[in-house]
Design a protein around this motif. Structure first.
Motif, PDB file in Angstrom:
ATOM      1  N   UNK A   1      -0.946   0.266  -8.990  1.00 33.96           N
ATOM      2  CA  UNK A   1       0.152  -0.194  -8.133  1.00 33.96           C
ATOM      3  C   UNK A   1       0.894  -1.366  -8.769  1.00 33.96           C
ATOM      4  N   UNK A   2       0.197  -2.183  -9.563  1.00 34.65           N
ATOM      5  CA  UNK A   2       0.870  -3.279 -10.270  1.00 34.65           C
ATOM      6  C   UNK A   2       2.049  -2.748 -11.084  1.00 34.65           C
ATOM      7  N   UNK A   3       1.816  -1.639 -11.785  1.00 35.11           N
ATOM      8  CA  UNK A   3       2.863  -1.058 -12.626  1.00 35.11           C
ATOM      9  C   UNK A   3       4.056  -0.613 -11.770  1.00 35.11           C
ATOM     10  N   UNK A   4       3.748  -0.016 -10.609  1.00 34.31           N
ATOM     11  CA  UNK A   4       4.822   0.465  -9.731  1.00 34.31           C
ATOM     12  C   UNK A   4       5.679  -0.687  -9.230  1.00 34.31           C
ATOM     13  N   UNK A   5       5.031  -1.776  -8.822  1.00 34.64           N
ATOM     14  CA  UNK A   5       5.796  -2.906  -8.300  1.00 34.64           C
ATOM     15  C   UNK A   5       6.529  -3.639  -9.419  1.00 34.64           C
ATOM     16  N   UNK A   6       5.922  -3.677 -10.609  1.00 38.70           N
ATOM     17  CA  UNK A   6       6.607  -4.305 -11.747  1.00 38.70           C
ATOM     18  C   UNK A   6       7.887  -3.531 -12.078  1.00 38.70           C
ATOM     19  N   UNK A   7       7.830  -2.209 -11.961  1.00 41.07           N
ATOM     20  CA  UNK A   7       9.011  -1.390 -12.210  1.00 41.07           C
ATOM     21  C   UNK A   7      10.114  -1.698 -11.208  1.00 41.07           C
ATOM     22  N   UNK A   8       9.732  -1.853  -9.940  1.00 41.46           N
ATOM     23  CA  UNK A   8      10.722  -2.211  -8.908  1.00 41.46           C
ATOM     24  C   UNK A   8      11.357  -3.555  -9.236  1.00 41.46           C
ATOM     25  N   UNK A   9      10.521  -4.515  -9.653  1.00 43.26           N
ATOM     26  CA  UNK A   9      11.031  -5.856  -9.973  1.00 43.26           C
ATOM     27  C   UNK A   9      12.051  -5.801 -11.110  1.00 43.26           C
ATOM     28  N   UNK A  10      11.768  -4.992 -12.128  1.00 41.77           N
ATOM     29  CA  UNK A  10      12.672  -4.924 -13.281  1.00 41.77           C
ATOM     30  C   UNK A  10      13.919  -4.095 -12.995  1.00 41.77           C
ATOM     31  N   UNK A  11      13.793  -3.137 -12.084  1.00 40.50           N
ATOM     32  CA  UNK A  11      14.940  -2.283 -11.755  1.00 40.50           C
ATOM     33  C   UNK A  11      15.916  -2.984 -10.823  1.00 40.50           C
TER      34      UNK A  11
ATOM     35  N   UNK B   1      11.020  11.363   0.818  1.00 41.24           N
ATOM     36  CA  UNK B   1      11.608  12.609   0.324  1.00 41.24           C
ATOM     37  C   UNK B   1      12.961  12.907   0.969  1.00 41.24           C
ATOM     38  N   UNK B   2      13.342  12.133   1.980  1.00 34.72           N
ATOM     39  CA  UNK B   2      14.630  12.373   2.652  1.00 34.72           C
ATOM     40  C   UNK B   2      15.775  12.080   1.681  1.00 34.72           C
ATOM     41  N   UNK B   3      16.739  12.964   1.572  1.00 31.18           N
ATOM     42  CA  UNK B   3      17.847  12.732   0.629  1.00 31.18           C
ATOM     43  C   UNK B   3      18.719  11.543   1.015  1.00 31.18           C
ATOM     44  N   UNK B   4      18.757  11.208   2.315  1.00 32.63           N
ATOM     45  CA  UNK B   4      19.598  10.087   2.736  1.00 32.63           C
ATOM     46  C   UNK B   4      18.875   8.748   2.640  1.00 32.63           C
ATOM     47  N   UNK B   5      17.643   8.744   2.161  1.00 33.57           N
ATOM     48  CA  UNK B   5      16.881   7.493   2.031  1.00 33.57           C
ATOM     49  C   UNK B   5      17.311   6.793   0.736  1.00 33.57           C
ATOM     50  N   UNK B   6      17.704   5.538   0.789  1.00 37.03           N
ATOM     51  CA  UNK B   6      18.137   4.830  -0.429  1.00 37.03           C
ATOM     52  C   UNK B   6      17.044   4.835  -1.503  1.00 37.03           C
ATOM     53  N   UNK B   7      17.490   4.836  -2.737  1.00 35.97           N
ATOM     54  CA  UNK B   7      16.564   4.935  -3.864  1.00 35.97           C
ATOM     55  C   UNK B   7      15.554   3.782  -3.865  1.00 35.97           C
ATOM     56  N   UNK B   8      16.012   2.599  -3.505  1.00 32.24           N
ATOM     57  CA  UNK B   8      15.116   1.439  -3.521  1.00 32.24           C
ATOM     58  C   UNK B   8      14.018   1.587  -2.462  1.00 32.24           C
ATOM     59  N   UNK B   9      14.385   2.117  -1.307  1.00 35.63           N
ATOM     60  CA  UNK B   9      13.371   2.322  -0.261  1.00 35.63           C
ATOM     61  C   UNK B   9      12.374   3.389  -0.688  1.00 35.63           C
ATOM     62  N   UNK B  10      12.851   4.431  -1.381  1.00 39.13           N
ATOM     63  CA  UNK B  10      11.924   5.450  -1.885  1.00 39.13           C
ATOM     64  C   UNK B  10      10.955   4.837  -2.902  1.00 39.13           C
ATOM     65  N   UNK B  11      11.465   3.920  -3.713  1.00 40.09           N
ATOM     66  CA  UNK B  11      10.608   3.264  -4.709  1.00 40.09           C
ATOM     67  C   UNK B  11       9.511   2.450  -4.022  1.00 40.09           C
ATOM     68  N   UNK B  12       9.862   1.770  -2.934  1.00 41.83           N
ATOM     69  CA  UNK B  12       8.854   1.031  -2.165  1.00 41.83           C
ATOM     70  C   UNK B  12       7.794   1.984  -1.614  1.00 41.83           C
TER      71      UNK B  12
ATOM     72  N   UNK C   1       6.980   4.940  -2.718  1.00 40.56           N
ATOM     73  CA  UNK C   1       6.174   5.471  -3.820  1.00 40.56           C
ATOM     74  C   UNK C   1       5.129   4.453  -4.273  1.00 40.56           C
ATOM     75  N   UNK C   2       5.541   3.188  -4.369  1.00 35.03           N
ATOM     76  CA  UNK C   2       4.605   2.141  -4.809  1.00 35.03           C
ATOM     77  C   UNK C   2       3.462   1.983  -3.811  1.00 35.03           C
ATOM     78  N   UNK C   3       3.776   2.080  -2.544  1.00 33.74           N
ATOM     79  CA  UNK C   3       2.721   2.003  -1.525  1.00 33.74           C
ATOM     80  C   UNK C   3       1.771   3.191  -1.645  1.00 33.74           C
TER      81      UNK C   3
END
Length: 401
Positions: A27-37, A1-12, A14-16
């Motif tokens: 969780x498969x869907x969450x990680x698949x989204x990261x892979x495609x993004x 939730x930190x505003x200075x946290x990079x979007x990709x790290x937030x995605x990780x 969230x997936x966890x």
């Protein structure tokens, strides 16, 4: 939730969170989204593959998720052939396959070569070699892992209680030496693991739990697994002393299980059938008590070790039944043979031999040499090159001529 946290790290993150709260399918869907993004992220596909894998069916065929996981990791390796993480994951996907291919062993070697200072890579290689029946090669790989763990303990001033990787490797090495037929060496290695003092400051630490459930009884369990039983006084000497106060007492279940099995083995050798039956009854009571210990196991951070203890006791119970009724050993051992699992990456098999070997020796003792040889052939599919099984097979063939 930190505003200075990079979007990709937030995605990780969230997936966890999805994995922890909603399970692996979501969780498969969450990680698949990261892979495609983030298409060039080298690690997200590995997490995705880990969640996709669904193992193998009863005939040894991989599930659809397993096939897709392999495709995902191989695509990463095509882009990054030297990636230690991808090489490790590719070999790990075959961890519990019915058989480990030479190609998988080679991938594990490449993972070690990519990072020779990774204890986990050496341990993975040891596991793959163990599964293929190269027990001496496995022992050497586990020894490398041990040494790296000990060096890490020294460099970081970490107590053994916090270094479960060390105990996993040394226990697996002891079992590897047993399967190679080096019984004295196996027991010496197991005794070294068992002699590490328990750390009162860390009664529930990962390394401590391995000491309590696995290491403390392994020397005695290896002795009892030998083709020819040693003197009972030697086995008794190898058993652990009383568990000090302050440590999770459910782990006494493994000592109790091994103790009743020992009593049955020596009673059978002495022809004391009543004592064998008594040991079976006591074992059944111990297992009933242990099965009621699920809540205690969770509180003591020991669910997986508790489950392994139940598996060990169940297999020992089948063996005791076959000692009580040797003419119907095939009846009592058939369920044990069906239920025995392949060893996992993290720990050696619950007993250092295939269950088929017990039945093969019963056949040999009763003069059924063809049945003994057939059962040994089946045993070698699960434990290739197992020294004890090969010895029994040789006796069956020479006696049946």
């Amino acid at each position: 939730l930190r505003p200075d946290c990079p979007e990709q790290e937030r995605a990780y993150a969230d997936a966890l969170a999805v994995l922890l709260m909603d399970g692996p399918v979501k969780a498969q869907e969450a990680w698949e989204t990261i892979c495609s993004t983030w298409k060039r992220d080298p690690y997200a596909p590995l997490f995705y593959a880990m969640l996709l894998r669904d193992g193998f069916d009863g005939q040894g065929n991989p599930g659809e998720g397993q096939k897709e996981a392999v495709r995902v990791v191989e695509a990463v390796l095509k882009e990054r052939p030297g990636s230690q993480a991808a090489l490790f994951m590719r070999a790990l996907l075959e961890e519990v396959a019915p058989s480990i291919s030479p190609e998988t062993v080679e991938i594990a070697r490449r993972a070690v070569a990519a990072n020779p200072f990774s204890a986990s890579a050496h341990h993975l290689l040891g596991h793959c070699l163990f599964r293929t029946g190269d027990y001496e090669g496995a022992s050497a790989a586990f020894k490398e892992s041990e040494n790296l763990c000990l060096a890490w303990e020294k460099a970081e001033n970490v107590p053994p209680a916090l270094d479960d990787a060390y105990f996993r490797s040394i226990l697996y090495r002891a079992v590897s030496e047993f399967c190679a037929g080096h019984y004295k060496k196996a027991e010496a290695i197991a005794s070294r693991a068992a002699s590490v003092p328990l750390d009162k400051k860390h009664p529930l630490a990962p390394g401590t739990l391995l000491q309590l459930w696995e290491a403390r009884t392994l020397p005695a369990r290896l002795m009892l697994a030998r083709p020819g039983l040693p003197r009972q006084a030697l086995v008794l000497k190898a058993f652990p002393g009383p568990l000090p106060k302050g440590f999770p007492d459910l782990s006494n279940g493994m000592t109790a299980v091994a103790s009743q099995y020992m009593g049955a083995c020596y009673a059978a050798r002495q022809g004391r059938t009543d004592a064998v039956a008594s040991a079976f009854d006591k074992m059944s009571g111990i297992l009933r008590l242990l099965m009621d210990g699920a809540d205690a196991a969770r509180k003591q951070m020991s669910v997986s070790y508790w489950a392994r203890c139940l598996q060990t006791g169940s297999l020992y119970s089948s063996e005791i039944r076959s000692l009580m009724f040797p003419d119907s050993a095939n009846v009592w051992m058939s369920e044990a043979i069906r239920s025995q699992r392949f060893s996992s990456l993290l720990l050696p098999p619950v007993v250092p031999y295939p269950a088929e070997w017990v039945l093969a020796r019963a056949y040999l003792k009763s003069g059924k040499f063809r049945e003994c040889a057939d059962m040994c052939e089946q045993a070698l599919k699960r434990f290739p090159n197992h020294a004890g099984v090969l010895e029994t097979l040789d006796k069956a063939r020479s006696s049946g001529k």
